[in-house]
Design a protein around this motif. Structure first.
Motif, PDB file in Angstrom:
ATOM      1  N   LEU A  80      35.455  35.029  42.221  1.00 23.14           N
ATOM      2  CA  LEU A  80      34.844  34.289  43.317  1.00 23.14           C
ATOM      3  C   LEU A  80      34.056  35.196  44.250  1.00 23.14           C
ATOM      4  O   LEU A  80      33.220  34.719  45.025  1.00 23.14           O
ATOM      5  N   ALA A  81      34.294  36.493  44.180  1.00 20.44           N
ATOM      6  CA  ALA A  81      33.537  37.468  44.967  1.00 20.44           C
ATOM      7  C   ALA A  81      32.278  37.923  44.239  1.00 20.44           C
ATOM      8  O   ALA A  81      31.653  38.910  44.631  1.00 20.44           O
ATOM      9  N   SER A  82      31.919  37.229  43.155  1.00 21.38           N
ATOM     10  CA  SER A  82      30.670  37.492  42.412  1.00 21.38           C
ATOM     11  C   SER A  82      30.673  38.847  41.701  1.00 21.38           C
ATOM     12  O   SER A  82      29.638  39.503  41.580  1.00 21.38           O
ATOM     13  N   ARG A  83      31.837  39.248  41.164  1.00 13.66           N
ATOM     14  CA  ARG A  83      31.952  40.535  40.484  1.00 13.66           C
ATOM     15  C   ARG A  83      32.025  40.375  38.964  1.00 13.66           C
ATOM     16  O   ARG A  83      32.395  41.306  38.261  1.00 13.66           O
ATOM     17  N   ALA A  84      31.665  39.186  38.462  1.00 16.79           N
ATOM     18  CA  ALA A  84      31.722  38.918  37.020  1.00 16.79           C
ATOM     19  C   ALA A  84      30.341  38.572  36.466  1.00 16.79           C
ATOM     20  O   ALA A  84      30.210  37.783  35.542  1.00 16.79           O
ATOM     21  N   PHE A  85      29.314  39.195  37.051  1.00 15.18           N
ATOM     22  CA  PHE A  85      27.949  38.977  36.568  1.00 15.18           C
ATOM     23  C   PHE A  85      27.500  40.146  35.695  1.00 15.18           C
ATOM     24  O   PHE A  85      27.973  41.267  35.840  1.00 15.18           O
ATOM     25  N   THR A  86      26.576  39.860  34.796  1.00 17.80           N
ATOM     26  CA  THR A  86      26.026  40.885  33.927  1.00 17.80           C
ATOM     27  C   THR A  86      24.643  40.429  33.477  1.00 17.80           C
ATOM     28  O   THR A  86      24.160  39.383  33.907  1.00 17.80           O
ATOM     29  N   SER A  87      24.011  41.202  32.630  1.00 15.38           N
ATOM     30  CA  SER A  87      22.710  40.784  32.100  1.00 15.38           C
ATOM     31  C   SER A  87      22.912  39.748  31.006  1.00 15.38           C
ATOM     32  O   SER A  87      24.000  39.628  30.433  1.00 15.38           O
ATOM     33  N   ASP A  88      21.871  38.995  30.703  1.00 17.90           N
ATOM     34  CA  ASP A  88      21.995  37.958  29.678  1.00 17.90           C
ATOM     35  C   ASP A  88      22.328  38.556  28.316  1.00 17.90           C
ATOM     36  O   ASP A  88      23.136  38.003  27.568  1.00 17.90           O
ATOM     37  N   ILE A  89      21.764  39.743  28.013  1.00 14.55           N
ATOM     38  CA  ILE A  89      22.038  40.374  26.724  1.00 14.55           C
ATOM     39  C   ILE A  89      23.490  40.828  26.634  1.00 14.55           C
ATOM     40  O   ILE A  89      24.183  40.563  25.634  1.00 14.55           O
ATOM     41  N   VAL A  90      23.974  41.497  27.652  1.00 12.81           N
ATOM     42  CA  VAL A  90      25.357  41.976  27.632  1.00 12.81           C
ATOM     43  C   VAL A  90      26.330  40.806  27.612  1.00 12.81           C
ATOM     44  O   VAL A  90      27.377  40.861  26.953  1.00 12.81           O
ATOM     45  N   ARG A  91      25.989  39.741  28.299  1.00 10.93           N
ATOM     46  CA  ARG A  91      26.826  38.542  28.257  1.00 10.93           C
ATOM     47  C   ARG A  91      26.977  38.048  26.817  1.00 10.93           C
ATOM     48  O   ARG A  91      28.087  37.737  26.363  1.00 10.93           O
ATOM     49  N   LYS A  92      25.869  37.990  26.086  1.00 12.11           N
ATOM     50  CA  LYS A  92      25.915  37.552  24.687  1.00 12.11           C
ATOM     51  C   LYS A  92      26.728  38.509  23.837  1.00 12.11           C
ATOM     52  O   LYS A  92      27.505  38.091  22.965  1.00 12.11           O
ATOM     53  N   ILE A  93      26.553  39.806  24.079  1.00  9.92           N
ATOM     54  CA  ILE A  93      27.293  40.809  23.310  1.00  9.92           C
ATOM     55  C   ILE A  93      28.798  40.625  23.502  1.00  9.92           C
ATOM     56  O   ILE A  93      29.575  40.614  22.542  1.00  9.92           O
ATOM     57  N   ILE A  94      29.218  40.471  24.751  1.00  3.62           N
ATOM     58  CA  ILE A  94      30.648  40.312  25.054  1.00  3.62           C
ATOM     59  C   ILE A  94      31.204  39.046  24.408  1.00  3.62           C
ATOM     60  O   ILE A  94      32.241  39.081  23.732  1.00  3.62           O
ATOM     61  N   LEU A  95      30.517  37.927  24.610  1.00  3.01           N
ATOM     62  CA  LEU A  95      31.025  36.657  24.077  1.00  3.01           C
ATOM     63  C   LEU A  95      31.026  36.659  22.557  1.00  3.01           C
ATOM     64  O   LEU A  95      31.958  36.134  21.925  1.00  3.01           O
ATOM     65  N   ASN A  96      30.012  37.248  21.946  1.00  2.00           N
ATOM     66  CA  ASN A  96      29.975  37.326  20.482  1.00  2.00           C
ATOM     67  C   ASN A  96      31.086  38.227  19.951  1.00  2.00           C
ATOM     68  O   ASN A  96      31.641  37.976  18.876  1.00  2.00           O
ATOM     69  N   SER A  97      31.427  39.274  20.703  1.00  2.00           N
ATOM     70  CA  SER A  97      32.511  40.157  20.254  1.00  2.00           C
ATOM     71  C   SER A  97      33.852  39.430  20.289  1.00  2.00           C
ATOM     72  O   SER A  97      34.675  39.583  19.380  1.00  2.00           O
ATOM     73  N   TYR A  98      34.068  38.630  21.322  1.00  2.00           N
ATOM     74  CA  TYR A  98      35.310  37.849  21.384  1.00  2.00           C
ATOM     75  C   TYR A  98      35.355  36.803  20.269  1.00  2.00           C
ATOM     76  O   TYR A  98      36.411  36.549  19.684  1.00  2.00           O
ATOM     77  N   LYS A  99      34.209  36.214  19.990  1.00  2.00           N
ATOM     78  CA  LYS A  99      34.145  35.230  18.902  1.00  2.00           C
ATOM     79  C   LYS A  99      34.483  35.894  17.572  1.00  2.00           C
ATOM     80  O   LYS A  99      35.229  35.329  16.749  1.00  2.00           O
ATOM     81  N   LYS A 100      33.970  37.089  17.363  1.00  2.00           N
ATOM     82  CA  LYS A 100      34.248  37.812  16.118  1.00  2.00           C
ATOM     83  C   LYS A 100      35.720  38.213  16.042  1.00  2.00           C
ATOM     84  O   LYS A 100      36.362  38.085  14.986  1.00  2.00           O
ATOM     85  N   LEU A 101      36.269  38.686  17.152  1.00  2.00           N
ATOM     86  CA  LEU A 101      37.685  39.056  17.162  1.00  2.00           C
ATOM     87  C   LEU A 101      38.574  37.865  16.878  1.00  2.00           C
ATOM     88  O   LEU A 101      39.628  38.002  16.256  1.00  2.00           O
TER      89      LEU A 101
END
Length: 252
Positions: A80-101
């Motif tokens: 809620l303090a806005s500390r969970a933002f990133t770039s659109d590319i890194v966001r995709k990388i992170i989410l795709n890695s969790y999907k693969k795991l």
């Protein structure tokens, strides 16, 4: 006042030690983060990462989901303090890695820690995390060989947990870091990054833990990869990376 706060934190930690599965609380906090995510995710512009991870800013930052199929952000207040933002590319990388795991380990749950501010820039107490290319991941843990989540819902206090040079939690040595899963995750992160013409620039982990990481099955593959793990750290920074691993990305 300090003693009261310490005892309250200690009581919660002791309670969490008994948990053997992730805790997902559906309460006012969870409703607030859902609303916060909805409010901030409708940004269609392409992200821009300006400057460096230690002296930069982020334009059109994208928020990470608080929950996923096999992951959760670690702290309501941080989110809620806005500390969970990133770039659109890194966001995709992170989410795709969790999907693969999830394909490999559908019953394993992971916790994501701090990223960047919505507009980047300084984010105390981190020295980096300024341009949307830095991510902290919580160390996955085992207890007697079984996935253990009892320490994972302490919020920001998780950054203060201490693990010894054998990867054991100092207050309960039966709780150990799952180094094989960390190595597997790093390999997948780098693989997903390369699909988008990015790569892992460096990984920060307590240097005394590197040999334990490399000794695992996936760690042997990690050692042979092009992923760079830092060789030397100041005592302060080194001591702060025993309970999470920090990843910086860059364009390939």
């Amino acid at each position: 006042m300090i003693s009261i706060v310490f005892l309250a934190c200690q009581a919660q930690e002791n309670q969490n030690k008994t948990e053997n599965k992730p805790i997902i609380h559906h309460n006012e906090d969870s409703l607030a983060v859902i609303a916060f995510e909805q409010e901030h995710k409708q940004i269609n512009q392409i992200s821009q990462q300006l400057g460096t991870v230690s002296n930069g800013s982020l334009v059109h930052g994208k928020i990470l989901p608080f929950y996923g199929e096999n992951f959760r952000y670690f702290d309501y207040k941080s989110y809620l303090a806005s500390r969970a933002f990133t770039s659109d590319i890194v966001r995709k990388i992170i989410l795709n890695s969790y999907k693969k795991l999830y394909e490999f380990l559908p019953n394993r749950f992971l916790y994501l820690m701090e990223l960047s501010n919505k507009n980047g820039g300084e984010i105390y107490p981190h020295r980096t995390h300024q341009n949307g290319l830095s991510v902290d991941f919580m160390m996955p843990k085992l207890k007697k060989g079984t996935p253990y989540y009892g320490l994972d819902t302490l919020g920001a206090r998780h950054y203060l947990l201490k693990f010894n040079n054998k990867g054991q939690y100092t207050k309960d040595k039966e709780v150990q870091i799952d180094f094989n899963l960390i190595a597997q995750h790093l390999l997948i992160l780098n693989e997903e990054a390369k699909k988008m013409n990015y790569k892992i620039e460096k990984v920060i982990i307590k240097v005394e833990l590197k040999n334990l990481l490399y000794a695992t099955d996936y760690g042997k593959k990690l050692r042979e990869s092009d992923i760079y793990l830092v060789q030397n750290l100041s005592p302060l920074i080194n001591g702060l990376h025993d309970e999470h691993y920090h990843v910086d990305f860059r364009k390939n």
